[in-house]
Design an enzyme around this catalytic site. Structure first.
Site, short mmCIF file in Angstrom:
data_model
loop_
_atom_site.label_atom_id
_atom_site.label_comp_id
_atom_site.label_asym_id
_atom_site.label_seq_id
_atom_site.Cartn_x
_atom_site.Cartn_y
_atom_site.Cartn_z
N ASP A 133 37.57 48.41 32.84
CA ASP A 133 37.67 47.32 33.80
C ASP A 133 36.72 47.67 34.95
O ASP A 133 36.77 48.78 35.48
CB ASP A 133 39.11 47.21 34.30
CG ASP A 133 39.54 45.77 34.52
OD1 ASP A 133 38.79 45.05 35.20
OD2 ASP A 133 40.62 45.38 34.04
N ASP A 146 36.10 42.27 36.66
CA ASP A 146 37.08 41.61 37.51
C ASP A 146 36.41 40.61 38.47
O ASP A 146 35.43 40.96 39.13
CB ASP A 146 37.79 42.71 38.32
CG ASP A 146 39.08 42.23 38.94
OD1 ASP A 146 40.00 41.85 38.19
OD2 ASP A 146 39.18 42.23 40.19
N GLU A 152 35.51 38.05 34.19
CA GLU A 152 36.67 37.25 34.60
C GLU A 152 36.18 36.28 35.67
O GLU A 152 35.68 36.70 36.71
CB GLU A 152 37.77 38.15 35.16
CG GLU A 152 39.07 37.37 35.35
CD GLU A 152 39.92 37.88 36.50
OE1 GLU A 152 41.13 37.61 36.50
OE2 GLU A 152 39.38 38.52 37.42
N HIS A 196 47.51 40.54 31.79
CA HIS A 196 48.40 41.20 32.76
C HIS A 196 48.67 40.34 34.00
O HIS A 196 49.47 40.74 34.84
CB HIS A 196 47.78 42.53 33.17
CG HIS A 196 46.50 42.33 33.95
ND1 HIS A 196 45.36 41.79 33.38
CD2 HIS A 196 46.20 42.56 35.23
CE1 HIS A 196 44.42 41.70 34.29
NE2 HIS A 196 44.89 42.16 35.43
N ASP A 197 47.99 39.20 34.14
CA ASP A 197 48.22 38.32 35.29
C ASP A 197 49.02 37.08 34.91
O ASP A 197 49.28 36.22 35.76
CB ASP A 197 46.88 37.82 35.86
CG ASP A 197 46.07 38.92 36.52
OD1 ASP A 197 46.67 39.92 36.96
OD2 ASP A 197 44.84 38.77 36.60
O1 ISL Z 1 47.05 36.12 39.07
C1 ISL Z 1 46.39 35.63 39.95
C2 ISL Z 1 46.90 35.40 41.32
O2 ISL Z 1 47.71 34.27 41.33
C3 ISL Z 1 45.00 35.31 39.68
O3 ISL Z 1 44.51 34.35 40.52
C4 ISL Z 1 44.22 36.61 39.85
O4 ISL Z 1 44.35 37.12 41.12
C5 ISL Z 1 42.76 36.37 39.60
O5 ISL Z 1 42.66 35.94 38.29
C6 ISL Z 1 41.96 37.65 39.75
O6 ISL Z 1 42.51 38.66 38.96
C7 ISL Z 1 41.94 39.94 38.95
O7 ISL Z 1 41.66 40.44 40.24
C8 ISL Z 1 42.78 40.71 41.07
C9 ISL Z 1 43.89 41.49 40.37
O8 ISL Z 1 45.05 41.46 41.16
C10 ISL Z 1 44.19 40.95 39.00
O9 ISL Z 1 45.14 41.75 38.35
C11 ISL Z 1 42.89 40.89 38.26
O10 ISL Z 1 43.05 40.50 36.92
C12 ISL Z 1 42.24 41.50 42.22
O11 ISL Z 1 41.52 42.61 41.73
#
Ligand code: ISL
Ligand code: CA
Length: 547
Positions: A95, A196, A246, A320-321
């Site tokens: 990541d 990310d 992402e 994971h989100d």
């Molecule tokens: O799950 C979300 C918040 O409501 C998404 O909007 C998420 O924050 C967004 O997709 C970005 O995600 C990534 O970056 C974030 C991290 O918290 C997430 O786990 C990651 O996948 C910040 O690094």
């Protein structure tokens, strides 16, 4: 590298397998389970962050890009994981979190120390507007994007936690540092990166203006493609890699640039249109509305046809989100329906064009857990959003927020992997950092591996089929019955081979005379399916092949 035929498996290391019983999953735990992944048949592992981190956002706040968090092990453990994975023909993606760092990263510690520090310009600092913040914009975790720092009487910019200050990509030195770091991991043998929020790195002027106004979101900023083309040239194009960005808020038109088949930027991107369909209004994703099947199909069709022959899709229903996909899009009201709907969802996803992503436990049909109070949650986002929506803005009551958390909280995906029916689901003998879903007694890997009708073995078949059937990889996509709220059906065509995918998206027996499939049954989630579609069982999915 042949990523078009590949299936990626996402590991969330702290919840996958704990080798030393401290309650936190780790690298040696992953090594122990490589044979399980080999059995499933996946080609690539994406590891959520394992770098040194104060863990305000579970590792997405990195304080040292060159070292491994002591919670997960050592650099030597990681090198062993790479070797053991490669020995089994499995690739590893790291990541890459370079939109922001931790506030404990030495760069930020220096940057905040004085206005003339050489690292000041590594981050984004602005004066206030009078005694107010530069803008009133809120970030992804429902907090203001500007954080005041007393020491130098200025504000720094962050879309995520206060402890995740954002790097200034306009600064060439920042970019060179990132590329140097990426090359270090690539030289070590890492096979690529999941990047990310990579479409946030270039901030539009309207995001950073200082006028006390509303500001603007910073997706797909003016220099983002230039930065990614530069990164591509200076790092991964010199290696044999896979890259996935992402990209929240990305459109089909933008995705064609990011994931263009000409290889100038990334191999593919994660779009959010599908998982975010219903996330409108002031409560954002914090609601309990279900997605309408016709909307779900419209968005799928838009991406499948929009990128065909031009760019490449990433296919996912969970990560994971996101909450567990069987809880969100399927049906967990009985064991029977959980099993059928999990397989139905997998069928719909895996027969599309793109690279499928399986999130740990998805292949077992793992479900959401029950959140009774905030004490059951671990995620930073829960607490910041609760403060904003319940306490400050009163958009939610305590009860309605709890209901929304039970639908959408990110912690649903983060409960420990369910390996067997032993203590803590075989994840750890110590107390897990987050509670184990009590349904592990019935839902676990051990029970499914030897059951030929299990969800696990169904995923295994789907993954194997992608390697056998070029039509799954390259065929075009045509949606059938777009307006039906009961049936998800489409065809894929390549040369003389045709697939017809038909799924009942309801818990009832239905008739399906609108689809006339050709050929033979290829796979079905019920035993002995008839060679037509006249009647479908609850959540039945049938795939036909004509050669
Ligand atoms: O799950 C979300 C918040 O409501 C998404 O909007 C998420 O924050 C967004 O997709 C970005 O995600 C990534 O970056 C974030 C991290 O918290 C997430 O786990 C990651 O996948 C910040 O690094
Ligand atoms: Ca551990």
């Amino acid at each position: 590298m042949d990523w078009k035929k590949s299936v990626v498996y996402q590991i969330y290391p702290r919840s996958f397998m704990d080798s030393n019983d401290d309650g936190i999953g780790d690298i040696r735990g992953i090594i122990k389970k490589l044979d399980y992944l080999k059995l499933l048949g996946i080609d690539i592992i994406w590891l959520s962050p394992i770098y040194k981190s104060p863990d305000k956002d579970n590792g997405y706040d990195i304080s040292d890009y060159y070292d491994i968090s002591e919670k997960f092990g050592t650099l030597d453990d990681f090198k062993e994981l790479l070797e053991e994975a490669h020995n089994r023909g499995i690739k590893i993606l790291m990541d890459l979190v370079v939109n922001h760092t931790s506030d404990m990263h030495p760069w930020f510690i220096e940057s905040r120390s004085s206005k003339d520090n050489p690292k000041r310009d590594f981050y984004i600092w602005r004066d206030g507007f009078g005694d107010k913040k530069p803008t009133t914009q809120y970030g992804f975790f429902n907090e203001p994007v500007w954080q005041y720092d007393e020491k130098t009487d200025q504000y720094y910019f962050h879309n995520f936690a206060v402890e995740q200050p954002e790097l200034n990509w306009e600064n060439e030195e920042v970019r060179e540092e990132v590329y140097k770091m990426m090359n270090t991991w690539l030289d070590m043998g890492v096979d690529g990166f999941r990047m990310d929020v990579i479409n946030l790195i270039s901030k539009p002027e309207a995001t950073l203006r200082v006028d006390g106004g509303p500001g603007a979101p910073c997706e797909n900023g003016p220099r983002v493609h230039e930065f990614l083309q530069e990164m591509n040239k200076k790092t991964f194009s010199n290696y044999n890699t896979i890259t996935v960005g992402e990209t929240p808020g990305v459109s089909v038109e933008e995705a064609k640039k990011y994931a263009n088949l000409d290889g100038s930027e990334l191999d593919m991107v994660f779009q959010f249109e599908l998982v975010g369909i219903e996330d409108k209004g002031p409560e954002g994703k914090w609601h309990t509305r279900k997605i309408k099947l016709s909307d779900f199909k419209r968005v799928t069709n838009h991406w499948q046809t929009g990128l065909h022959g031009k760019a490449w899709n990433s296919l996912y229903l969970s990560n994971h989100d996101q909450p567990r996909c069987v809880s969100r899009f399927g049906n967990t009201s009985s064991e029977f329906l959980r099993e059928k709907s999990a397989k139905m969802l997998a069928t719909i996803l895996h027969f599309q064009q793109g690279t499928p992503y399986v999130y740990q436990g998805e292949e077992l049909g793992m479900t959401n857990y029950t959140i009774n109070s905030l004490d059951d949650c671990r995620d930073y986002e829960v607490f910041s959003v609760y403060k904003d929506l319940v306490e400050d803005k009163k958009i939610h009551t305590e009860e309605s927020m709890l209901a929304a958390l039970n639908e959408r909280c990110r912690d649903h995906a983060r409960t420990p992997m369910q390996w067997n029916d032993d203590v803590n689901a075989g994840f750890s003998k110590g107390e897990p950092w987050i509670e184990v879903n009590p349904n592990y007694k019935t839902i676990n890997a051990e029970a499914q591996i030897n059951d030929e009708n299990s969800i696990f073995n169904y995923y295994k078949k789907l993954i194997a089929l992608r390697k056998e059937l070029p039509v799954m990889v390259d065929g075009n996509f045509e949606l059938l019955l777009p307006d039906s709220e009961e049936i998800f059906a489409y065809t894929r065509n390549l040369d003389n081979c045709k697939l017809t995918i038909v799924a009942n998206y309801t818990d009832k027996i239905i008739k399906c005379d609108g689809v006339k499939p050709e050929g033979e049954i290829l796979i079905c989630n019920y035993p002995n399916p008839k060679n037509n579609c006249e009647q479908l069982q609850p959540y039945e999915a049938r795939v036909f092949i004509k050669k």
